[in-house]
Design a protein around this motif. Structure first.
Motif, PDB file in Angstrom:
ATOM      1  N   ARG A   1       1.013  -1.195  -0.079  1.00 57.99           N
ATOM      2  CA  ARG A   1       0.069  -0.048   0.258  1.00 57.99           C
ATOM      3  C   ARG A   1       0.570   1.281  -0.503  1.00 57.99           C
ATOM      4  N   LEU A   2       0.482   2.141  -0.979  1.00 62.31           N
ATOM      5  CA  LEU A   2       1.612   3.366  -1.330  1.00 62.31           C
ATOM      6  C   LEU A   2       1.737   4.460  -0.100  1.00 62.31           C
ATOM      7  N   PRO A   3       1.584   5.166   0.144  1.00 62.39           N
ATOM      8  CA  PRO A   3       1.820   5.792   1.130  1.00 62.39           C
ATOM      9  C   PRO A   3       0.173   7.064   0.724  1.00 62.39           C
ATOM     10  N   ASP A   4      -0.532   7.121  -0.559  1.00 67.61           N
ATOM     11  CA  ASP A   4      -1.220   7.990  -1.001  1.00 67.61           C
ATOM     12  C   ASP A   4      -2.181   6.924  -0.829  1.00 67.61           C
ATOM     13  N   GLY A   5      -2.096   5.458  -0.681  1.00 68.07           N
ATOM     14  CA  GLY A   5      -3.633   5.079   0.477  1.00 68.07           C
ATOM     15  C   GLY A   5      -3.783   3.546  -0.577  1.00 68.07           C
ATOM     16  N   THR A   6      -3.204   3.825  -2.067  1.00 71.26           N
ATOM     17  CA  THR A   6      -3.233   3.119  -2.716  1.00 71.26           C
ATOM     18  C   THR A   6      -2.697   1.705  -2.836  1.00 71.26           C
ATOM     19  N   TRP A   7      -2.937   0.636  -3.766  1.00 71.09           N
ATOM     20  CA  TRP A   7      -2.032  -0.900  -3.765  1.00 71.09           C
ATOM     21  C   TRP A   7      -1.216  -0.108  -5.043  1.00 71.09           C
ATOM     22  N   GLY A   8      -0.172  -0.516  -4.861  1.00 71.40           N
ATOM     23  CA  GLY A   8       0.991  -0.441  -6.279  1.00 71.40           C
ATOM     24  C   GLY A   8       0.727  -1.517  -6.512  1.00 71.40           C
ATOM     25  N   GLY A   9       1.853  -2.035  -7.581  1.00 75.07           N
ATOM     26  CA  GLY A   9       1.439  -3.056  -8.580  1.00 75.07           C
ATOM     27  C   GLY A   9       1.828  -4.567  -7.990  1.00 75.07           C
ATOM     28  N   PHE A  10       1.358  -5.771  -8.138  1.00 69.20           N
ATOM     29  CA  PHE A  10       2.121  -6.950  -7.670  1.00 69.20           C
ATOM     30  C   PHE A  10       3.612  -6.916  -8.175  1.00 69.20           C
ATOM     31  N   SER A  11       4.000  -7.748  -7.197  1.00 70.45           N
ATOM     32  CA  SER A  11       5.702  -8.969  -7.240  1.00 70.45           C
ATOM     33  C   SER A  11       5.528  -9.469  -8.778  1.00 70.45           C
ATOM     34  N   PRO A  12       6.816 -10.204  -9.008  1.00 80.56           N
ATOM     35  CA  PRO A  12       6.273 -11.255  -9.977  1.00 80.56           C
ATOM     36  C   PRO A  12       5.680 -12.481  -9.403  1.00 80.56           C
ATOM     37  N   GLU A  13       4.508 -13.542  -9.335  1.00 76.81           N
ATOM     38  CA  GLU A  13       3.994 -14.629  -8.837  1.00 76.81           C
ATOM     39  C   GLU A  13       5.579 -15.737  -8.808  1.00 76.81           C
ATOM     40  N   ARG A  14       5.606 -16.617  -7.238  1.00 71.43           N
ATOM     41  CA  ARG A  14       6.975 -17.443  -7.482  1.00 71.43           C
ATOM     42  C   ARG A  14       5.683 -18.267  -7.014  1.00 71.43           C
ATOM     43  N   ALA A  15       6.349 -19.465  -7.554  1.00 69.73           N
ATOM     44  CA  ALA A  15       5.504 -20.891  -7.899  1.00 69.73           C
ATOM     45  C   ALA A  15       6.508 -21.396  -6.194  1.00 69.73           C
ATOM     46  N   VAL A  16       5.898 -22.040  -5.354  1.00 68.10           N
ATOM     47  CA  VAL A  16       7.241 -23.308  -4.151  1.00 68.10           C
ATOM     48  C   VAL A  16       6.348 -24.217  -3.803  1.00 68.10           C
ATOM     49  N   THR A  17       7.049 -25.456  -3.442  1.00 67.26           N
ATOM     50  CA  THR A  17       6.597 -26.701  -3.396  1.00 67.26           C
ATOM     51  C   THR A  17       6.767 -27.183  -1.993  1.00 67.26           C
ATOM     52  N   THR A  18       5.812 -27.448  -0.795  1.00 66.91           N
ATOM     53  CA  THR A  18       6.365 -27.725   0.085  1.00 66.91           C
ATOM     54  C   THR A  18       7.552 -29.267   0.608  1.00 66.91           C
ATOM     55  N   GLY A  19       8.196 -29.244   0.925  1.00 65.05           N
ATOM     56  CA  GLY A  19       9.663 -29.952   1.028  1.00 65.05           C
ATOM     57  C   GLY A  19      10.803 -29.406  -0.417  1.00 65.05           C
ATOM     58  N   GLY A  20      10.424 -28.524  -0.685  1.00 67.25           N
ATOM     59  CA  GLY A  20      11.558 -27.942  -1.835  1.00 67.25           C
ATOM     60  C   GLY A  20      11.591 -26.380  -1.915  1.00 67.25           C
ATOM     61  N   SER A  21      11.726 -25.712  -2.770  1.00 60.58           N
ATOM     62  CA  SER A  21      12.082 -24.564  -2.419  1.00 60.58           C
ATOM     63  C   SER A  21      12.087 -23.830  -3.632  1.00 60.58           C
ATOM     64  N   GLY A  22      11.659 -22.522  -3.434  1.00 58.59           N
ATOM     65  CA  GLY A  22      11.152 -20.603  -5.090  1.00 58.59           C
ATOM     66  C   GLY A  22      12.412 -20.578  -5.730  1.00 58.59           C
ATOM     67  N   PRO A  23      12.080 -19.758  -6.526  1.00 56.74           N
ATOM     68  CA  PRO A  23      13.332 -19.278  -7.408  1.00 56.74           C
ATOM     69  C   PRO A  23      14.064 -18.005  -6.453  1.00 56.74           C
TER      70      PRO A  23
END
Length: 321
Positions: free
Chosen positions: A299-321
């Motif tokens: 949430r930016l200082p002006d009260g609006t939401w900024g853009g999303f980060s890239p989506e990461r896919a992770v698996t329990t028992g493994g690791s993400g990028p």
């Protein structure tokens, strides 16, 4: 270790949470966060805060216990004038809703006005070489070269068209302006101000066009986002996140985590929010081999939401990028 407050979360991490407002359930507006105060001259201080969000009718700015300014809910900065030189001032901000209910005070911030300069009728030179770039659909980044003054430059004022919209300290030669409209052409200029309140001529104009509404707003997204799973000693899996906060004038204190396409949890950093790298960890279950998709936004200082980060896919028992 940074301290933060989780606004809401569930064990299954699928419940969405909202900001406390003055409209729902009779709750008072939240206390503004990210409040800063910086001297603009020997007799003025620029106070800025993060917008609380929808439902705020106005903000009240206090110097000590005295209310000195009131601005509409669409604003989140103001110049407090008629101050004394070489004086320490304490400011707080409170939000008021449409029913007249006033929320709690923000944390206190302090600013010291510089000494008065006698017989200074000479204004600074205009800031030089202004330039900028659009950051997605709702923000721009501006920069300029320092102005010169026979004493010192105390602050820089940023104007949008003929309206002053922001101020930064005299040692700062860049600013991020948020809360803009998608697909809109803007003209910005910068003026320098000294301790005697002499204001320079305007810089040459910087004309920028924000991206269309369909733009993802990636320029306001958290950067270098990483996500990995971790198996705790009790046999539960946790998701460890880390990121670099987006650039914005003002503190970025609140983030929202989306898990598997849905809001999972929100958190607010207390004290001084991280400006370099932030981190957060939360429980995702006890089963191995489960893949999750995760992303985060601020949430930016002006009260609006900024853009999303890239989506990461992770698996329990493994690791993400």
């Amino acid at each position: 270790m940074r301290r933060f407050l989780v606004l809401c979360a569930t064990i299954t991490l699928v419940a969405s949470c909202g900001r406390g407002g003055g409209e729902e359930g009779g709750r008072l507006p939240a206390a503004p966060v990210g409040v800063t105060a910086e001297a603009g001259s020997a007799t003025s201080v620029h106070v800025m805060w993060n917008a609380v969000g929808p439902g705020v009718e106005a903000y009240e700015v206090y110097r000590g216990t005295t209310k000195v300014k009131e601005v509409p809910g669409s604003a989140h900065m103001v110049d407090v004038t008629r101050l004394r030189p070489s004086t320490v001032y304490v400011f707080t901000v409170r939000a008021r809703d449409a029913d007249g209910r006033i929320g709690p005070s923000s944390g206190e911030v302090r600013a010291t006005t510089p000494a008065a300069v006698t017989a200074d009728g000479r204004a600074p030179t205009a800031p030089g070489h202004p330039k900028g770039r659009a950051i997605g659909s709702r923000a721009v980044q501006l920069s300029w070269s320092a102005a010169s003054d026979d004493r010192d430059v105390t602050s820089y004022d940023i104007h949008q068209g003929g309206t002053k919209i922001h101020s930064v300290g005299g040692n700062q030669t860049a600013a991020v302006v948020t809360g803009l409209r998608p697909g809109t052409r803007y003209s910005f200029t910068v003026r320098a101000r000294d301790a005697a309140d002499n204001v320079s001529p305007a810089s040459t104009a910087v004309r920028l066009t924000t991206a269309p509404a369909a733009d993802s707003g990636g320029g306001t997204a958290p950067g270098r986002f990483r996500a990995v799973t971790r198996l705790a000693d009790d046999g539960a899996y946790y998701l460890d996140l880390s990121w670099v906060p987006p650039r914005a004038d003002g503190a970025v204190t609140e983030y929202q985590v989306h898990l598997d396409g849905r809001p999972a949890t929100s958190l607010v950093f207390g004290g001084s929010p991280p400006s370099d790298r932030a981190s957060y960890s939360f429980y995702v279950g006890r089963d191995a081999g489960v893949t999750h998709r995760v992303r985060i936004r601020a949430r930016l200082p002006d009260g609006t939401w900024g853009g999303f980060s890239p989506e990461r896919a992770v698996t329990t028992g493994g690791s993400g990028p």
